[in-house]
Design an enzyme around this catalytic site. Structure first.
Site, PDB file in Angstrom:
ATOM      1  CG  ASN A 185      -0.432  -0.201   2.514  1.00  0.00           C
ATOM      2  OD1 ASN A 185       0.560  -0.894   2.684  1.00  0.00           O
ATOM      3  ND2 ASN A 185      -1.042   0.398   3.517  1.00  0.00           N
ATOM      4  CB  ILE A 186       1.728   3.652  -2.315  1.00  0.00           C
ATOM      5  CG1 ILE A 186       2.595   2.450  -2.677  1.00  0.00           C
ATOM      6  CG2 ILE A 186       2.513   4.959  -2.427  1.00  0.00           C
ATOM      7  CD1 ILE A 186       2.993   2.384  -4.145  1.00  0.00           C
ATOM      8  CD  GLU A 187      -1.607   4.818   4.548  1.00  0.00           C
ATOM      9  OE1 GLU A 187      -1.143   5.705   5.301  1.00  0.00           O
ATOM     10  OE2 GLU A 187      -2.317   3.880   4.960  1.00  0.00           O
ATOM     11  CB  ALA A 192      -0.768  14.347   2.012  1.00  0.00           C
ATOM     12  CB  CYS A 209      -5.164  -1.446  -1.824  1.00  0.00           C
ATOM     13  SG  CYS A 209      -6.503  -0.623  -0.974  1.00  0.00           S
ATOM     14  CD  GLU A 245      -5.178  -6.045  -1.263  1.00  0.00           C
ATOM     15  OE1 GLU A 245      -4.699  -4.882  -1.276  1.00  0.00           O
ATOM     16  OE2 GLU A 245      -5.822  -6.515  -0.317  1.00  0.00           O
ATOM     17  CB  CYS A 252     -10.671  -2.663   0.279  1.00  0.00           C
ATOM     18  SG  CYS A 252     -10.109  -2.041  -1.319  1.00  0.00           S
TER      19      CYS A 252
HETATM   20  N1  THU Z   1      -5.255  -1.483   2.395  1.00  0.00           N
HETATM   21  C1  THU Z   1      -4.676  -2.289   1.460  1.00  0.00           C
HETATM   22  O1  THU Z   1      -3.536  -2.067   1.057  1.00  0.00           O
HETATM   23  N2  THU Z   1      -5.400  -3.322   1.001  1.00  0.00           N
HETATM   24  C2  THU Z   1      -6.680  -3.598   1.357  1.00  0.00           C
HETATM   25  O2  THU Z   1      -7.349  -4.385   0.713  1.00  0.00           O
HETATM   26  C3  THU Z   1      -7.229  -2.946   2.541  1.00  0.00           C
HETATM   27  C4  THU Z   1      -6.610  -1.642   2.880  1.00  0.00           C
HETATM   28  C5  THU Z   1      -4.489  -0.343   2.915  1.00  0.00           C
HETATM   29  C6  THU Z   1      -4.991   1.000   2.432  1.00  0.00           C
HETATM   30  C7  THU Z   1      -4.503   1.921   3.521  1.00  0.00           C
HETATM   31  O3  THU Z   1      -3.188   2.335   3.204  1.00  0.00           O
HETATM   32  C8  THU Z   1      -4.446   1.041   4.752  1.00  0.00           C
HETATM   33  O4  THU Z   1      -4.544  -0.295   4.301  1.00  0.00           O
HETATM   34  C9  THU Z   1      -5.551   1.328   5.756  1.00  0.00           C
HETATM   35  O5  THU Z   1      -6.786   1.333   5.142  1.00  0.00           O
END
Ligand code: THU
Length: 140
Positions: A45-47, A49, A56, A58, A93
């Protein structure tokens, strides 16, 4: 899938999880996608700001593979947890389930790693009645 490949895939997901960029949620996720030739495509996952810009793990893995011209897959492994501490399973998700359904069949195995091992679910169990505009398998 044989035990060696299962372990390789789950280990690759854990390795990818350690590369997560999650300074906002601190929830680290890793995914490893096995292609039809036995190669593994990793994603984390790469968030951002601007929160909705987050991708995500996946979808990162699928993006890496599809961008390299790979569209046939045999399994995916997913792990995640707060600060990368794996406890319970981390299920994909809704958006990631839909994206997986674009490229993977209903019986596609989804390996969900947890602290005691792993659980395997078929993609159809995670997203029954998935939306699709394609009547046949994606080949091109
Ligand atoms: N996240 C994923 O990478 N995959 C998912 O299927 C569920 C959520 C990440 C997104 C976000 O960076 C963190 O988890 C919290 O939601």
């Amino acid at each position: 899938m044989d035990k060696t490949t299962e372990k390789r895939l789950l280990d690759a997901a854990i390795e990818a999880m350690h590369r997560a960029y999650a300074p906002y949620s601190h929830f680290h996720v890793g995914a490893a996608l096995l292609d039809a030739d036995g190669r593994i495509w990793q994603g984390c996952n790469i968030e951002n700001a601007s929160y909705p810009a987050t991708i995500c793990a996946e979808r990162s893995a699928i993006s890496a593979a599809v961008s390299a011209g790979v569209r046939k897959f045999s399994a995916i492994a997913i792990v995640g947890g707060p600060n990368g501490e794996i406890g319970d399973i981390c299920t994909p998700c809704g958006i990631c389930r839909q994206v997986l359904c674009e490229f993977c069949p209903p019986d596609f195995p989804v390996y969900l790693g947890h602290s005691q091992g792993h659980t395997v679910l078929a993609l159809r169990e995670l997203l029954p009645y998935a939306f699709s505009l394609l009547e046949t398998e994606v080949t091109s």
